[in-house]
Design a protein around this motif. Structure first.
Motif, PDB file in Angstrom:
ATOM      1  N   LEU A 126       0.784  -1.160   0.120  1.00 43.89           N
ATOM      2  CA  LEU A 126      -0.086  -0.022   0.025  1.00 43.89           C
ATOM      3  C   LEU A 126       0.876   0.985  -0.100  1.00 43.89           C
ATOM      4  CD1 LEU A 126      -3.073   0.877   0.139  1.00 43.89           C
ATOM      5  CD2 LEU A 126      -2.631   1.169   2.655  1.00 43.89           C
ATOM      6  N   ARG A 127       1.844   1.364   0.864  1.00 48.06           N
ATOM      7  CA  ARG A 127       2.929   2.451   1.095  1.00 48.06           C
ATOM      8  C   ARG A 127       3.699   2.563  -0.470  1.00 48.06           C
ATOM      9  NH1 ARG A 127       2.264   6.774   2.612  1.00 48.06           N
ATOM     10  NH2 ARG A 127       2.193   6.594   4.675  1.00 48.06           N
ATOM     11  N   LYS A 128       3.935   1.568  -0.877  1.00 47.55           N
ATOM     12  CA  LYS A 128       4.638   1.679  -2.183  1.00 47.55           C
ATOM     13  C   LYS A 128       3.813   2.158  -3.261  1.00 47.55           C
ATOM     14  CE  LYS A 128       9.026   0.180  -0.967  1.00 47.55           C
ATOM     15  NZ  LYS A 128       9.881   1.104  -1.248  1.00 47.55           N
ATOM     16  N   SER A 129       2.647   1.755  -3.268  1.00 46.09           N
ATOM     17  CA  SER A 129       1.705   2.292  -4.358  1.00 46.09           C
ATOM     18  C   SER A 129       0.885   3.645  -4.045  1.00 46.09           C
ATOM     19  CB  SER A 129       0.545   1.131  -4.487  1.00 46.09           C
ATOM     20  OG  SER A 129       1.320   0.111  -5.047  1.00 46.09           O
ATOM     21  N   PHE A 130       1.115   4.063  -2.787  1.00 43.92           N
ATOM     22  CA  PHE A 130       0.565   5.486  -2.431  1.00 43.92           C
ATOM     23  C   PHE A 130       1.262   6.126  -1.457  1.00 43.92           C
ATOM     24  CE2 PHE A 130      -3.021   2.843  -3.216  1.00 43.92           C
ATOM     25  CZ  PHE A 130      -4.032   3.421  -4.127  1.00 43.92           C
ATOM     26  N   PRO A 131       2.476   6.658  -2.039  1.00 41.40           N
ATOM     27  CA  PRO A 131       3.612   7.314  -1.277  1.00 41.40           C
ATOM     28  C   PRO A 131       3.258   8.606  -0.476  1.00 41.40           C
ATOM     29  CG  PRO A 131       4.180   7.416  -3.280  1.00 41.40           C
ATOM     30  CD  PRO A 131       2.954   6.411  -3.405  1.00 41.40           C
ATOM     31  N   GLU A 132       2.249   9.108  -1.076  1.00 45.05           N
ATOM     32  CA  GLU A 132       1.666  10.686  -0.609  1.00 45.05           C
ATOM     33  C   GLU A 132       0.689  10.269   0.353  1.00 45.05           C
ATOM     34  OE1 GLU A 132       3.960  12.887  -1.089  1.00 45.05           O
ATOM     35  OE2 GLU A 132       4.975  11.661  -2.574  1.00 45.05           O
ATOM     36  N   ALA A 133       0.199   9.225   0.314  1.00 44.33           N
ATOM     37  CA  ALA A 133      -0.924   9.158   1.409  1.00 44.33           C
ATOM     38  C   ALA A 133      -0.751   9.106   2.877  1.00 44.33           C
ATOM     39  CB  ALA A 133      -1.797   7.782   0.947  1.00 44.33           C
ATOM     40  N   ARG A 134      -1.540   9.630   3.532  1.00 44.74           N
ATOM     41  CA  ARG A 134      -1.537   9.709   5.040  1.00 44.74           C
ATOM     42  C   ARG A 134      -2.219   8.011   5.352  1.00 44.74           C
ATOM     43  NH1 ARG A 134      -0.848  12.328   9.669  1.00 44.74           N
ATOM     44  NH2 ARG A 134      -2.056  11.586  11.451  1.00 44.74           N
ATOM     45  N   ILE A 135      -1.452   7.485   6.297  1.00 42.30           N
ATOM     46  CA  ILE A 135      -1.676   5.954   6.526  1.00 42.30           C
ATOM     47  C   ILE A 135      -2.080   5.928   7.871  1.00 42.30           C
ATOM     48  CG2 ILE A 135      -1.455   3.449   6.490  1.00 42.30           C
ATOM     49  CD1 ILE A 135       0.120   3.914   3.797  1.00 42.30           C
ATOM     50  N   THR A 136      -3.213   5.701   8.494  1.00 43.20           N
ATOM     51  CA  THR A 136      -3.444   5.278   9.914  1.00 43.20           C
ATOM     52  C   THR A 136      -3.935   3.964   9.978  1.00 43.20           C
ATOM     53  OG1 THR A 136      -4.183   7.681  10.031  1.00 43.20           O
ATOM     54  CG2 THR A 136      -4.724   6.042  11.957  1.00 43.20           C
ATOM     55  N   GLN A 139      -4.315 -13.558   0.689  1.00 37.04           N
ATOM     56  CA  GLN A 139      -5.634 -13.120   0.849  1.00 37.04           C
ATOM     57  C   GLN A 139      -5.733 -11.693   1.061  1.00 37.04           C
ATOM     58  OE1 GLN A 139      -8.453 -15.577   3.098  1.00 37.04           O
ATOM     59  NE2 GLN A 139      -7.254 -17.312   2.774  1.00 37.04           N
ATOM     60  N   LEU A 140      -4.716 -11.279   1.889  1.00 35.25           N
ATOM     61  CA  LEU A 140      -4.818  -9.844   2.296  1.00 35.25           C
ATOM     62  C   LEU A 140      -4.326  -9.133   1.271  1.00 35.25           C
ATOM     63  CD1 LEU A 140      -3.775  -9.959   5.936  1.00 35.25           C
ATOM     64  CD2 LEU A 140      -6.124  -9.993   5.329  1.00 35.25           C
ATOM     65  N   LEU A 141      -3.231  -9.418   0.507  1.00 34.48           N
ATOM     66  CA  LEU A 141      -2.747  -8.688  -0.639  1.00 34.48           C
ATOM     67  C   LEU A 141      -3.589  -8.866  -1.569  1.00 34.48           C
ATOM     68  CD1 LEU A 141       1.044 -10.337  -0.522  1.00 34.48           C
ATOM     69  CD2 LEU A 141       0.244  -7.729  -0.034  1.00 34.48           C
ATOM     70  N   ASP A 142      -4.537  -9.565  -1.767  1.00 32.95           N
ATOM     71  CA  ASP A 142      -5.650  -9.396  -2.813  1.00 32.95           C
ATOM     72  C   ASP A 142      -6.447  -8.282  -2.704  1.00 32.95           C
ATOM     73  OD1 ASP A 142      -5.210 -11.849  -4.444  1.00 32.95           O
ATOM     74  OD2 ASP A 142      -6.636 -12.981  -3.368  1.00 32.95           O
ATOM     75  N   VAL A 143      -6.534  -7.669  -1.406  1.00 33.26           N
ATOM     76  CA  VAL A 143      -7.131  -6.511  -1.320  1.00 33.26           C
ATOM     77  C   VAL A 143      -6.344  -5.333  -2.003  1.00 33.26           C
ATOM     78  CG1 VAL A 143      -8.370  -4.828   0.488  1.00 33.26           C
ATOM     79  CG2 VAL A 143      -8.325  -7.363   0.802  1.00 33.26           C
ATOM     80  N   MET A 144      -5.064  -5.437  -1.761  1.00 34.35           N
ATOM     81  CA  MET A 144      -4.302  -4.605  -2.225  1.00 34.35           C
ATOM     82  C   MET A 144      -4.123  -4.444  -3.733  1.00 34.35           C
ATOM     83  SD  MET A 144      -3.343  -2.924   0.789  1.00 34.35           S
ATOM     84  CE  MET A 144      -4.209  -3.895   1.917  1.00 34.35           C
ATOM     85  N   GLY A 165      -4.871  -1.752  -7.117  1.00 29.26           N
ATOM     86  CA  GLY A 165      -4.216  -1.594  -8.134  1.00 29.26           C
ATOM     87  C   GLY A 165      -2.472  -1.512  -7.820  1.00 29.26           C
ATOM     88  N   CYS A 166      -2.293  -1.799  -6.289  1.00 30.81           N
ATOM     89  CA  CYS A 166      -1.002  -2.159  -5.813  1.00 30.81           C
ATOM     90  C   CYS A 166      -0.016  -3.039  -6.278  1.00 30.81           C
ATOM     91  CB  CYS A 166      -0.929  -2.300  -4.166  1.00 30.81           C
ATOM     92  SG  CYS A 166      -1.913  -1.041  -3.410  1.00 30.81           S
ATOM     93  N   ASN A 167       1.076  -2.823  -6.575  1.00 31.85           N
ATOM     94  CA  ASN A 167       1.848  -3.956  -7.012  1.00 31.85           C
ATOM     95  C   ASN A 167       2.438  -4.872  -5.838  1.00 31.85           C
ATOM     96  OD1 ASN A 167       4.330  -5.295  -7.693  1.00 31.85           O
ATOM     97  ND2 ASN A 167       4.987  -3.926  -8.913  1.00 31.85           N
TER      98      ASN A 167
END
Length: 326
Positions: free
Chosen positions: A30-40, A139-144, A148-150
């Motif tokens: 998630l972080r690699k695909s959305f580097p600018e996002a704020r993640i909580t 299974q969790l990565l399928d959500v990513m 559209g995450c790599n």
């Protein structure tokens, strides 16, 4: 179609230790695909220390397990979450308590992984992918992947524990450990998953004969198990370390170990995340769903009849000698 951009994301995965470790590759993707996002990340306090800080997570939001049925407390949680104005909620737990947090976030876009239980599907959209019946990490990565995450890499961004390494080294030295060591964890949740305690005692005795330190790890309430092992055979090479580490110190202990041996338990997954050599003992639980993953140094020994006692001490010992090159 262009991938949608999210700026403010809430991950809900509050427990348990092994489950949180399993979710870390999803955080990485998630972080690699959305580097600018704020993640909580919403988590129970007992497991917060293992989660990484920046650049992986911007905020760790603590949810008190003991108060989660308290309406006044939940309303305060709702207020706090609403103020953050999330545009995406990812429920990687998909049970009632995680659904409550997802719903109370105030975010209309809520997704989760396919194993929706306790009515969580009424709150968050379950995502099914090609690994619906595969390992939980996939299974969790399928959500990513849905986002559209790599997800080509399996990485575990655990919080840095280099400072704790020095603390653990000092504690081990106090116990006389001055060389390579094997970590064993005799405890686990569920009696059916436990390897017989006398087997652990015999294994530790065999290691002692080779001059190899066996460090027994676990929580304070598992002290009776370590006392049975040390009572089985007295040796300066068998060290009772149960209850002597916090979560990050445990990570440091596992990181520095030459080998980790246990059944399906939280410390096993920490050792796996650290790429420490592992011998994992599996019986009633399915290793292909929740066993060590993404670690080329892991070996899984499975009880043929589902009974842990069918995994012989000699089998574990021989495999350990092979890994340790003895």
């Amino acid at each position: 179609m262009a991938r949608k951009t999210y700026k403010n994301i809430l991950i809900v995965k509050m427990s348990s230790l092994g489950d949180i470790i399993h979710a870390l590759p999803s955080l990485y993707a998630l972080r690699k695909s959305f580097p600018e996002a704020r993640i909580t990340w919403a988590v129970h306090p007992a497991f917060a220390k293992i989660l990484p800080e920046l650049p992986w997570i911007d905020e760790i939001f603590l949810v008190d397990r003991k108060k989660i049925k308290d309406l006044k407390y939940l309303l305060s949680v709702r207020k706090e979450l609403h103020s953050r104005k999330f545009d995406l909620v990812i429920d990687l737990q998909m049970i009632a308590k995680s659904a409550i947090i997802a719903a109370f976030s105030g975010c209309s876009t809520r997704i989760g992984y396919n194993d929706a239980r306790e009515g969580s599907f009424l709150v968050s959209k379950p995502i099914s992918g090609p690994h619906k019946h595969g390992h939980i990490i996939e299974q969790l990565l399928d959500v990513m992947r849905y986002l559209g995450c790599n997800c080509d890499e399996i990485e575990f961004p655990i919080r840095d524990c280099s400072k704790q390494e020095e603390t653990v080294k000092a504690k081990l030295a106090q116990h006389g450990v001055n060389g390579d060591y094997v970590v064993i964890v005799p405890g686990t949740r569920g009696e059916e998953k436990k390897w017989p305690i006398e087997y652990w005692g015999e294994l530790a005795k065999e290691f002692s004969a080779l001059g190899i330190y066996t460090v027994i790890s676990g929580t304070k309430n598992e002290k009776d198990l370590s006392e049975k092992i040390t009572g089985y055979y007295t040796s300066s090479y068998i060290v009772d370390f149960v209850g002597e580490t916090d979560l990050l110190e445990l990570a440091a202990l596992e990181k520095m170990a030459s080998l980790h041996i246990s059944s399906d338990t939280g410390p096993l997954h920490i050792a796996n995340a650290m790429h420490t050599p592992i011998i994992a003992l599996f019986g009633p639980t399915k290793a292909d769903r929740s066993g060590p993953y993404g670690n080329d140094n892991s070996v899984i020994l499975t009880a043929g009849d589902g009974k842990m006692s069918s995994i012989a001490v000699s089998t574990v010992y021989d495999k350990a000698k092979e890994i340790l090159k003895l």
